[in-house]
Write a protein that holds these residues in place. Structure first.
Motif, PDB file in Angstrom:
ATOM      1  N   HIS A  18      -3.338  13.639   5.000  1.00 33.94           N
ATOM      2  CA  HIS A  18      -3.064  12.294   5.431  1.00 33.94           C
ATOM      3  C   HIS A  18      -2.446  12.219   6.679  1.00 33.94           C
ATOM      4  N   ALA A  22      -4.196   9.117   8.819  1.00 32.58           N
ATOM      5  CA  ALA A  22      -3.458   7.839   9.417  1.00 32.58           C
ATOM      6  C   ALA A  22      -3.445   8.043  10.894  1.00 32.58           C
ATOM      7  N   TRP A  73      -5.459   8.652  -1.989  1.00 28.05           N
ATOM      8  CA  TRP A  73      -4.380   7.934  -1.522  1.00 28.05           C
ATOM      9  C   TRP A  73      -3.221   7.486  -2.668  1.00 28.05           C
ATOM     10  N   GLY A 149       2.304   0.649   9.461  1.00 22.94           N
ATOM     11  CA  GLY A 149       1.576   1.946   9.172  1.00 22.94           C
ATOM     12  C   GLY A 149       0.982   1.747   7.829  1.00 22.94           C
ATOM     13  N   ASP A 150       1.448   1.080   7.124  1.00 23.43           N
ATOM     14  CA  ASP A 150       0.732   0.831   5.463  1.00 23.43           C
ATOM     15  C   ASP A 150      -0.537   0.024   5.734  1.00 23.43           C
ATOM     16  N   LYS A 153      -3.082   2.439   6.917  1.00 28.07           N
ATOM     17  CA  LYS A 153      -3.496   3.351   5.905  1.00 28.07           C
ATOM     18  C   LYS A 153      -4.455   2.544   4.914  1.00 28.07           C
TER      19      LYS A 153
END
Length: 194
Positions: A18, A22, A73, A149-150, A153
């Motif tokens: 991850h 990211a 994820w 950030g989400d 992702k």
């Protein structure tokens, strides 16, 4: 990693950490692969309706993402309550933003971040942001309320899912065509899985 190994594994994105995923660099890499793969599909499988495939995939993806079930994820279980369960604030018990303010800044922040929403701002701002969910489903909430950030992702995960689906179709329809694609794509866009 040797070239031949890369060709056999480039679509196995769930094996990439991850911390590498990211990043904007990884997203750009995936977008190049997807663009090339889509072009390759149009040339080798012109009767495939790629837009229809992506529309269906997008719908499935949204549901999987909301449930934490997107391959690579997934929400990792730890045996204890999830963050969202621990930080759950039942909005049915609150009729005003002022009532939510009484929860305090930390509880509001926990409730917001458990839903991937921004957790900063004043207590009043946090309460207003959380109160939006009383009448608006999370998936319909304006993107400006979500933690950045989400979003990245989620975008990366969607591109991965699209890429994998096109790889599956190519492999089903014409394994040789898929191999040619993989060789060409890997040569043009090398990315080490680390």
């Amino acid at each position: 990693m040797e070239y031949s190994a890369y060709v056999g594994t480039f679509a196995q994105t769930e094996k990439i950490s991850h911390s590498l995923k990211a990043t904007r660099q990884y997203k750009e890499y995936l977008e190049h692969i997807l663009e090339y793969l889509t072009s390759f599909m149009y040339r080798t499988e012109p009767l495939q309706d790629i837009d229809k495939i992506f529309t269906k995939l997008q719908s499935e993806f949204e549901e999987q993402w909301a449930n934490g079930e997107v391959p690579g994820w997934e929400n990792k279980g730890t045996g204890k309550k999830s963050e969202s369960q621990e930080s759950a604030v039942d909005l049915d018990y609150y009729n005003t933003v002022e009532e939510l303010v009484e929860l305090g800044p930390e509880k509001l922040k926990e409730a917001l971040t458990a839903r991937a929403l921004k957790g900063g701002g004043t207590v009043q701002q946090r309460a207003k942001r959380l109160f939006l969910l009383k009448h608006t489903p999370l998936e319909q909430l304006d993107r400006k309320h979500f933690a950045k950030g989400d979003d990245l992702k989620k975008e990366i995960a969607l591109v991965e899912v699209k890429m994998k689906r096109l790889c599956e179709i190519l492999d089903e329809v014409s394994p040789y065509s898929f191999y040619v694609f993989a060789m060409t794509c890997a040569f043009n866009h090398p990315f080490q899985h680390g």
